[in-house]
Design a protein around this motif. Structure first.
Motif, PDB file in Angstrom:
ATOM      1  N   UNK A  93      25.398  32.178  30.408  1.00 58.81           N
ATOM      2  CA  UNK A  93      25.567  30.728  30.549  1.00 58.81           C
ATOM      3  C   UNK A  93      26.753  30.430  31.457  1.00 58.81           C
ATOM      4  N   UNK A  94      26.904  29.188  31.843  1.00 53.17           N
ATOM      5  CA  UNK A  94      27.944  28.791  32.789  1.00 53.17           C
ATOM      6  C   UNK A  94      29.341  28.978  32.204  1.00 53.17           C
ATOM      7  N   UNK A  95      29.485  28.816  30.880  1.00 50.96           N
ATOM      8  CA  UNK A  95      30.790  29.017  30.254  1.00 50.96           C
ATOM      9  C   UNK A  95      31.294  30.435  30.429  1.00 50.96           C
ATOM     10  N   UNK A  96      30.390  31.410  30.316  1.00 52.95           N
ATOM     11  CA  UNK A  96      30.766  32.802  30.534  1.00 52.95           C
ATOM     12  C   UNK A  96      31.206  33.052  31.960  1.00 52.95           C
ATOM     13  N   UNK A  97      30.543  32.404  32.919  1.00 54.56           N
ATOM     14  CA  UNK A  97      30.918  32.555  34.320  1.00 54.56           C
ATOM     15  C   UNK A  97      32.290  31.945  34.573  1.00 54.56           C
ATOM     16  N   UNK A  98      32.560  30.783  33.978  1.00 53.51           N
ATOM     17  CA  UNK A  98      33.878  30.168  34.125  1.00 53.51           C
ATOM     18  C   UNK A  98      34.971  31.111  33.616  1.00 53.51           C
ATOM     19  N   UNK A  99      34.763  31.682  32.420  1.00 50.88           N
ATOM     20  CA  UNK A  99      35.766  32.561  31.818  1.00 50.88           C
ATOM     21  C   UNK A  99      36.015  33.791  32.693  1.00 50.88           C
ATOM     22  N   UNK A 100      34.944  34.388  33.201  1.00 51.87           N
ATOM     23  CA  UNK A 100      35.076  35.578  34.038  1.00 51.87           C
ATOM     24  C   UNK A 100      35.834  35.271  35.327  1.00 51.87           C
ATOM     25  N   UNK A 101      35.544  34.136  35.933  1.00 53.96           N
ATOM     26  CA  UNK A 101      36.212  33.770  37.183  1.00 53.96           C
ATOM     27  C   UNK A 101      37.711  33.506  36.970  1.00 53.96           C
ATOM     28  N   UNK A 102      38.062  32.941  35.822  1.00 53.25           N
ATOM     29  CA  UNK A 102      39.475  32.691  35.524  1.00 53.25           C
ATOM     30  C   UNK A 102      40.249  34.001  35.360  1.00 53.25           C
ATOM     31  N   UNK A 158      38.137  29.947  40.082  1.00 51.16           N
ATOM     32  CA  UNK A 158      38.795  31.236  40.319  1.00 51.16           C
ATOM     33  C   UNK A 158      40.213  31.041  40.843  1.00 51.16           C
ATOM     34  N   UNK A 159      40.383  30.063  41.729  1.00 56.08           N
ATOM     35  CA  UNK A 159      41.669  29.891  42.402  1.00 56.08           C
ATOM     36  C   UNK A 159      42.709  29.165  41.552  1.00 56.08           C
ATOM     37  N   UNK A 160      42.288  28.589  40.434  1.00 56.48           N
ATOM     38  CA  UNK A 160      43.251  27.943  39.540  1.00 56.48           C
ATOM     39  C   UNK A 160      44.233  28.969  38.990  1.00 56.48           C
ATOM     40  N   UNK A 161      43.715  30.094  38.491  1.00 56.09           N
ATOM     41  CA  UNK A 161      44.607  31.148  37.994  1.00 56.09           C
ATOM     42  C   UNK A 161      45.106  32.025  39.140  1.00 56.09           C
ATOM     43  N   UNK A 162      44.336  32.147  40.194  1.00 52.92           N
ATOM     44  CA  UNK A 162      44.743  32.968  41.341  1.00 52.92           C
ATOM     45  C   UNK A 162      46.073  32.481  41.907  1.00 52.92           C
ATOM     46  N   UNK A 163      46.163  31.179  42.175  1.00 55.62           N
ATOM     47  CA  UNK A 163      47.383  30.653  42.784  1.00 55.62           C
ATOM     48  C   UNK A 163      48.530  30.602  41.780  1.00 55.62           C
ATOM     49  N   UNK A 164      48.213  30.439  40.498  1.00 49.61           N
ATOM     50  CA  UNK A 164      49.268  30.348  39.481  1.00 49.61           C
ATOM     51  C   UNK A 164      49.977  31.682  39.286  1.00 49.61           C
ATOM     52  N   UNK A 165      49.278  32.797  39.502  1.00 48.38           N
ATOM     53  CA  UNK A 165      49.850  34.113  39.208  1.00 48.38           C
ATOM     54  C   UNK A 165      50.356  34.852  40.445  1.00 48.38           C
ATOM     55  N   UNK A 166      50.143  34.329  41.646  1.00 56.33           N
ATOM     56  CA  UNK A 166      50.547  35.060  42.849  1.00 56.33           C
ATOM     57  C   UNK A 166      52.047  35.292  42.930  1.00 56.33           C
ATOM     58  N   UNK A 167      52.836  34.242  42.842  1.00 58.14           N
ATOM     59  CA  UNK A 167      54.289  34.387  42.963  1.00 58.14           C
ATOM     60  C   UNK A 167      54.871  35.243  41.845  1.00 58.14           C
ATOM     61  N   UNK A 180      39.366  36.951  36.616  1.00 57.84           N
ATOM     62  CA  UNK A 180      39.407  37.561  37.951  1.00 57.84           C
ATOM     63  C   UNK A 180      40.543  36.974  38.785  1.00 57.84           C
ATOM     64  N   UNK A 181      40.683  35.661  38.766  1.00 61.48           N
ATOM     65  CA  UNK A 181      41.727  35.004  39.547  1.00 61.48           C
ATOM     66  C   UNK A 181      43.113  35.422  39.115  1.00 61.48           C
ATOM     67  N   UNK A 182      43.347  35.514  37.803  1.00 62.44           N
ATOM     68  CA  UNK A 182      44.673  35.888  37.293  1.00 62.44           C
ATOM     69  C   UNK A 182      45.058  37.287  37.736  1.00 62.44           C
TER      70      UNK A 182
END
Length: 505
Positions: free
Chosen positions: A155-164, A112-121, A166-168
């Motif tokens: 499946x776990x892939x769907x959870x990964x996509x959703x978290x990314x 989640x925080x990979x896209x979260x931190x990339x889009x904050x600034x 959300x983070x953005x």
């Protein structure tokens, strides 16, 4: 309030001079004129400013709070619910249903925080250009729909996509709301309002635990697992909040729809009073460059990183931490409620005090002492009752530290785009802590996660002392330059670098 004797009409308004001088509007002849307030970043030696009747200004603040605070709190509440509900569904069977291993589920928390931190600034810098209403509404609606769709993950892939996704989206919310608050409130009024955001974090934890407890009783309704209903219902709630933001949050607070003409006039006066703090409305890459070279930003970012280790680890995994003390999944949900409420109330008290005495750093350090004691109780071989008491002590630091530290940066950086860049980059540095939190809380009894959080608090105490000493030295240097004792060799002399801008310690 009108003065007892007639006043000569002031000169037309103009932009602040390099010395911070501000003139009044000729239509404001019914106001008092006095020296500016030192707490608002001005030097008493500066020229006179238009000062509003304190009672009228207090009434205006109450009206602003009555509209802005509920909207801002609701949108941040929905944001944090949608982000942290992964901790609630973890103990409700989601990992088993989507065939995720503990390591994969921890990765889903961190990713989640990979896209979260990339889009904050970027979101912080774009807020004014896209307008607050468009930016915040769009982000809210997109993450809300993503939350609803999370209820149908298989499946776990769907959870990964959703978290990314959300983070953005959620990455733009917190810095955006903080910037919006600086468009409404003065420096000495902000810690209290920022506290409302972190109180929402506490409420989201408490309400999220209660809501999850109730929704999980829907297990089997419509042939769906209880954890799926947690995502669906909380996502629908967030969509409604997005609609509220669109219709209720004005782009220009000085012309807000709920203010009458007299109150709009007072808002314009307040805008001139804090003109040095707000600065130019024009975008400037130079201001971003100055922000990136500011020592305050990097020290503040390091402090926020340490504090966010607690914020993300504690708020996401508190149900699991309590469950590891021997409680059932359902018990863990409702036992989080008093812990979160205690943390929120403690922070509100400190925030009120911080605004009243205009002190920031020492109060962050004070709150951290409780967290240090709490984690020691949890880590040491004590009874489960003592460990549970330790979570209350931790909660005091979990919200107060990040909130007051962010306010400390808010009030010490100017003008607008320099502050926007500083807040965005500070949050980018700090929220990488979310990636760490997802990896250190993997297995019961979470000794690694709790020990890491304790170490982060200790490191934060040293960093707070360093930032406090640096800011104090900057204030003293400005004083010596103003008195002519030393030559001004500083490269940045505008915004918060102006001699009559006094930093809050």
């Amino acid at each position: 309030m009108a003065s007892s004797s007639p006043l000569p009409p002031p000169a037309p308004p103009r932009s602040p001079s390099p010395s911070g001088e501000k003139k009044s509007d000729p239509e404001r002849q019914d106001e008092l004129y006095t020296k500016p307030d030192v707490e608002d970043g001005q030097n008493p030696a500066s020229s006179t400013l238009e000062i509003l009747d304190p009672k009228a200004e207090t009434a205006l603040l109450h009206k602003l709070d009555s509209v802005f605070v509920p909207i801002i709190m609701l949108v941040y509440l929905s944001c944090f619910l949608d982000r942290s509900n992964i901790g609630n569904v973890k103990v409700a069977g989601m990992p088993e249903d989507i065939h995720a291993t503990p390591a994969q589920f921890s990765t889903a928390v961190s990713i989640f925080y990979a896209t979260y931190v990339a889009f904050e600034a970027p979101w912080a810098i774009l807020l004014k250009r896209l307008t607050p209403r468009v930016t915040l509404t769009t982000l809210c609606v997109v993450w809300s729909l993503t939350t609803i769709f999370s209820g149908f993950i298989t499946n776990i892939g769907g959870l990964y996509a959703a978290r990314l996704v959300l983070g953005a989206c959620e990455g733009g919310l917190f810095p955006g709301l903080n910037l919006y608050l600086t468009m409404v409130y003065k420096r000495e009024e902000q810690a209290r309002r920022v506290s409302y955001l972190f109180v929402c974090t506490a409420i989201a934890g408490a309400f999220g635990g209660l809501l999850a407890y109730l929704i999980l009783k829907m297990d089997g309704v419509g042939g769906q697992a209880g954890w799926r209903w947690v995502y669906i219902i909380e996502g629908i709630f967030s969509v409604l909040i997005g609609a509220l933001v669109w219709f209720a949050l004005p782009n220009d607070p000085t012309e807000a729809y709920f203010l009458n003409e007299e109150e709009k006039r007072m808002m314009r006066v307040r805008a001139r009073q804090r003109a040095q703090y707000m600065g130019s409305e024009d975008f400037s890459w130079e201001e971003i460059r100055i922000a990136l070279k500011d020592t305050k930003l990097w020290l503040s970012g390091a402090i926020q990183f340490c504090q966010d280790i607690l914020l993300f680890g504690f708020s996401t995994f508190l149900p699991s931490i309590i469950q590891s003390m021997g409680h059932t999944s359902i018990e863990a949900q409702y036992l989080t409620i008093p812990v979160y409420i205690t943390g929120g109330l403690f922070f509100m008290g400190l925030a009120f005090l911080s605004d009243k005495i205009a002190v920031r750093g020492p109060l962050v350090a004070f709150a951290n002492i409780f967290g240090i004691l709490g984690y020691i109780l949890i880590i040491c071989p004590t009874s489960n009752g003592v460990k549970f008491f330790g979570t209350f002590l931790c909660a005091a630091a979990v919200y107060s530290g990040p909130g007051l530290n962010l306010t400390w940066l808010n009030v010490n950086v100017a003008p607008h785009y320099r502050r926007a860049a500083a807040i965005g980059f500070q949050q980018t540095m700090a929220n990488t802590a979310g990636i760490v939190a997802g990896q250190i809380y993997r297995e019961k009894p979470y000794l690694l996660g709790n020990a890491f959080s304790l170490a982060a608090l200790v490191v934060s105490e040293f960093l707070i002392a360093g930032l406090w000493l640096y800011i104090r030295s900057c204030n003293r240097k400005k004083e010596r330059i103003s008195k002519g004792e030393i030559e001004d060799t500083r490269k940045v002399r505008t915004g918060d670098g102006a001699l009559d801008f006094k930093y809050h310690l």
